[in-house]
Design an enzyme around this catalytic site. Structure first.
Site, PDB file in Angstrom:
ATOM      1  N   TYR A  33      14.796 -39.231  17.168  1.00 42.08           N
ATOM      2  CA  TYR A  33      15.671 -40.047  17.519  1.00 42.08           C
ATOM      3  C   TYR A  33      16.146 -39.312  19.002  1.00 42.08           C
ATOM      4  CZ  TYR A  33      19.368 -36.844  16.349  1.00 42.08           C
ATOM      5  OH  TYR A  33      20.116 -35.660  16.490  1.00 42.08           O
ATOM      6  N   LYS A 148      13.483 -33.491  17.891  1.00 46.14           N
ATOM      7  CA  LYS A 148      14.406 -34.157  17.439  1.00 46.14           C
ATOM      8  C   LYS A 148      14.233 -35.277  16.389  1.00 46.14           C
ATOM      9  CE  LYS A 148      18.587 -36.069  19.896  1.00 46.14           C
ATOM     10  NZ  LYS A 148      19.660 -35.082  19.590  1.00 46.14           N
ATOM     11  N   GLU A 181      22.548 -22.725  17.367  1.00 46.17           N
ATOM     12  CA  GLU A 181      23.211 -23.910  18.393  1.00 46.17           C
ATOM     13  C   GLU A 181      24.341 -24.601  17.328  1.00 46.17           C
ATOM     14  OE1 GLU A 181      20.313 -26.974  19.181  1.00 46.17           O
ATOM     15  OE2 GLU A 181      19.008 -26.452  17.496  1.00 46.17           O
ATOM     16  N   LEU A 206      16.970 -27.040  19.456  1.00 40.78           N
ATOM     17  CA  LEU A 206      16.757 -28.179  20.324  1.00 40.78           C
ATOM     18  C   LEU A 206      16.952 -27.835  21.892  1.00 40.78           C
ATOM     19  CD1 LEU A 206      15.833 -31.177  19.999  1.00 40.78           C
ATOM     20  CD2 LEU A 206      18.330 -31.584  20.442  1.00 40.78           C
TER      21      LEU A 206
HETATM   22  N1  PLP Z   1      21.376 -29.294  19.597  1.00 40.42           N
HETATM   23  C1  PLP Z   1      21.392 -30.160  18.355  1.00 40.42           C
HETATM   24  C2  PLP Z   1      20.798 -29.764  17.190  1.00 40.42           C
HETATM   25  C3  PLP Z   1      21.585 -31.620  18.861  1.00 40.42           C
HETATM   26  O1  PLP Z   1      21.585 -32.612  17.797  1.00 40.42           O
HETATM   27  C4  PLP Z   1      22.018 -31.910  19.951  1.00 40.42           C
HETATM   28  C5  PLP Z   1      22.310 -33.183  20.306  1.00 40.42           C
HETATM   29  O2  PLP Z   1      22.482 -34.152  19.461  1.00 40.42           O
HETATM   30  C6  PLP Z   1      21.992 -30.893  21.153  1.00 40.42           C
HETATM   31  C7  PLP Z   1      21.743 -29.709  20.772  1.00 40.42           C
HETATM   32  C8  PLP Z   1      22.405 -31.397  22.433  1.00 40.42           C
HETATM   33  O3  PLP Z   1      21.346 -32.020  23.409  1.00 40.42           O
HETATM   34  P1  PLP Z   1      21.646 -33.082  24.454  1.00 40.42           P
HETATM   35  O4  PLP Z   1      22.465 -32.338  25.162  1.00 40.42           O
HETATM   36  O5  PLP Z   1      20.342 -33.420  24.609  1.00 40.42           O
HETATM   37  O6  PLP Z   1      22.468 -34.285  23.954  1.00 40.42           O
END
Ligand code: PLP
Length: 286
Positions: A33, A148, A181, A206
């Site tokens: 996603y 993701k 994270e 991620l």
């Molecule tokens: N880390 C995780 C596990 C996430 O699910 C997300 C966003 O859904 C992020 C970091 C932040 O990513 P982004 O800045 O691309 O939204």
């Protein structure tokens, strides 16, 4: 009010949008996603999100059923049909619905592509002014967190625990208290020496699109950035802490497991980076 969603070529009411119970996203979480923010009707940092989508589907050998150019068109069509000003566009691709439940990839099955929008006033979120508390939970996810994947059960449990504790996010930790994270965000601290610290990209996290943009914006303004892991102890000794994500931009963190970060108020650097990110978003939205 019901909005319009996109499912496999059709624009339908979100409340009536359907996929098969045999869809592999439903049976195996065999899907990917993406979430892009929308500000003033424009997509924010969308090329970065679509590049990550392409990378994630590539890593699990899932062919996109539409070109990236077509996916962009559908994103814009949804924004326009739903008259979306501020919010999010969600994209999900799965390996489609086979005739049964075989683990191995099905042959000749078209992947499912589903997209919808939601309304969210990210810029004026009250929590950006007050800051949020986070709790810590063990990181129990698989070892390919750079993908993701829609397999989000560990994050569902982590964020439910946060909600029950009255916190806004869960920070996941492993290897002796090191933060990987947030449940749906990247984690940052500002050390006593004014160094921004966020974990380096690897399969342990991620690669956040907002994280990447914030690191670049901070470096352009001569802030020192170190990409490395930090522990909860270090975060509790820090001047500031914050999270970044498409759905929150930059959000100050003022409490970790009930203990205050510095004086328990949103830090000036986090608030300034939030303003800078919003300026960047308004200037570059597409
Ligand atoms: N880390 C995780 C596990 C996430 O699910 C997300 C966003 O859904 C992020 C970091 C932040 O990513 P982004 O800045 O691309 O939204």
């Amino acid at each position: 009010m019901d909005s319009i969603a996109y499912v496999n070529g059709d624009f339908v009411l979100l409340s009536e949008a359907k996929v098969s119970v045999l869809d592999r996203g439903f049976l195996f979480a065999d899907g990917i996603y993406e979430v892009s923010a929308v500000l003033g009707g424009k997509l924010i940092d969308n090329d970065s999100h679509l590049a990550r989508l392409e990378r994630s589907v590539g890593e699990i050998k899932l062919p996109l059923p539409e070109t990236v150019a077509r996916i962009k068109e559908i994103q814009h069509e949804l924004i326009s049909r739903n008259q979306l000003k501020d919010g999010l566009v969600y994209i999900q691709v799965t390996r489609g619905a086979d005739v049964g439940r075989d683990f191995a990839f099905p042959k000749g099955v078209k992947p499912t592509l589903m997209m919808f929008t939601s309304v969210k006033d990210i810029v004026n979120a009250a929590s950006a002014k007050t800051g949020i508390g986070v709790i810590t939970v063990p990181d129990i996810r698989w070892t390919r967190r750079d993908i993701k994947s829609v397999a989000l059960l560990a994050q569902v449990l982590a964020k439910q625990a946060a909600a029950e504790a009255g916190a806004g996010e869960a920070w996941m930790i492993e290897d002796g208290g090191k933060v990987t994270e947030g449940g749906s965000s990247s984690a940052f601290i500002l050390t006593k020496d004014d160094v921004l610290v966020t974990r380096e990209n690897s399969s342990a996290i991620l690669p956040g699109c907002t994280r990447k943009a914030v690191v670049k914006l901070a470096e352009e303004r001569q802030l020192r950035v170190e990409e490395r892991a930090f522990t909860i102890e270090e975060a509790l000794r820090a001047k500031e802490a914050f999270i970044t994500s498409a759905s929150s931009f930059v959000q100050p963190v003022v409490k970790i497991d009930g203990e205050l970060v510095a004086d328990g108020k949103p830090g000036p650097v986090a608030l300034r980076l939030r303003e800078i990110y919003i300026e960047f978003a308004r200037a570059t939205g597409t």
